[in-house]
Design a protein around this motif. Sequence first.
Motif, short mmCIF file in Angstrom:
data_model
loop_
_atom_site.label_atom_id
_atom_site.label_comp_id
_atom_site.label_asym_id
_atom_site.label_seq_id
_atom_site.Cartn_x
_atom_site.Cartn_y
_atom_site.Cartn_z
N ASP A 1 -17.50 26.44 -2.44
CA ASP A 1 -16.47 25.92 -1.66
C ASP A 1 -17.20 25.11 -0.47
OD1 ASP A 1 -17.39 28.23 -0.58
OD2 ASP A 1 -15.46 28.95 0.18
N LEU B 1 -11.86 23.16 -6.49
CA LEU B 1 -13.00 24.05 -5.86
C LEU B 1 -12.55 24.71 -4.33
CD1 LEU B 1 -16.52 22.60 -6.63
CD2 LEU B 1 -15.32 24.34 -8.08
N LYS B 2 -11.38 24.44 -3.85
CA LYS B 2 -10.92 24.56 -2.77
C LYS B 2 -12.06 24.44 -1.80
CE LYS B 2 -7.92 28.15 -4.71
NZ LYS B 2 -6.84 27.14 -4.70
N ALA B 3 -12.77 23.08 -1.70
CA ALA B 3 -13.67 22.73 -0.80
C ALA B 3 -13.17 21.52 0.03
CB ALA B 3 -14.79 22.32 -1.40
#
Length: 293
Positions: A150, A177-179
Amino acid sequence: MEAKDGRRPIVVGYDSSSAGQPAFDWALQEAERRHVPLHLMVSRGVLYAAAPTVGAASPWPYDITGELVEEARSFAASRAAGVPIVTESAFGSPASVLLNASREAAMVVVGRRHHTVVGEAVAGSTSAQVVAHASCPVVVVDQELHAAPDAPIVVAVDGSPSNGAALAFAFERAAALKAGIVAVHAWWLDVPGRVGGSWLSEDQVGEWRKSAQAVLDDALSPWAEKFPDVSVRRVLTRDLPVDAVLAEAQGAQLIVVGSRGHGGFAGLLVGSVSQGLLHHERPCPLAVVHPEG
């Protein structure tokens, strides 16, 4: 090359040296994340003449090719971790084999051995050739992976029509990736701002800064709207593009750039940002995304 269900694979070249292992590991992780096969390509022979008086080189003898393929299969089996891996061999230089495979791939992943820029210009570089001519995104991985999944993704923004593909790639990956995204737009007129002296007045510099801010905001607006859950940090800096991107890359998981930030004569003067980043030491992998079509 597509899987039976139509999924395009991740392609990576086999390199028996330790330099190729980070690229394979990154490709393996990406194939696992996307739930697609990994194709491990082994090149045999070269397609060009070794010298003016020598004809096109013949394929390597079968025993050498067979040993390479078996070595690649053993290497893949030892690290597969449940990902379907297909090992293929093809006649050609490493670059030509990967370029051919890129036509039906979701992504090509390459390593990069560290040469001087002059040496690569004379002898050629597989990574540079694939980055310049592939039919799909190319990720260059030349060191062990350390960033968290992340960790932020740094994307270069130049406001050109071709830059949209790079932004799409970066935002889609960040969402999955919830980045977060670090969007960098560098502008310069005479010299970078950190160098003293300028023939421009403060008012002129201010107007150029406003124009650069508009380029950054306009480029990001549709993607921020499409991916509202992705956090975006906007970086506007008076600097050279390669230096500006590298300044934000510490702690990032990936740098994303388009394949053509400038066109025509301006491109020849300024140089390619993707090739500039390719030839610099980087703290994370580099993704080069070509415009579709």
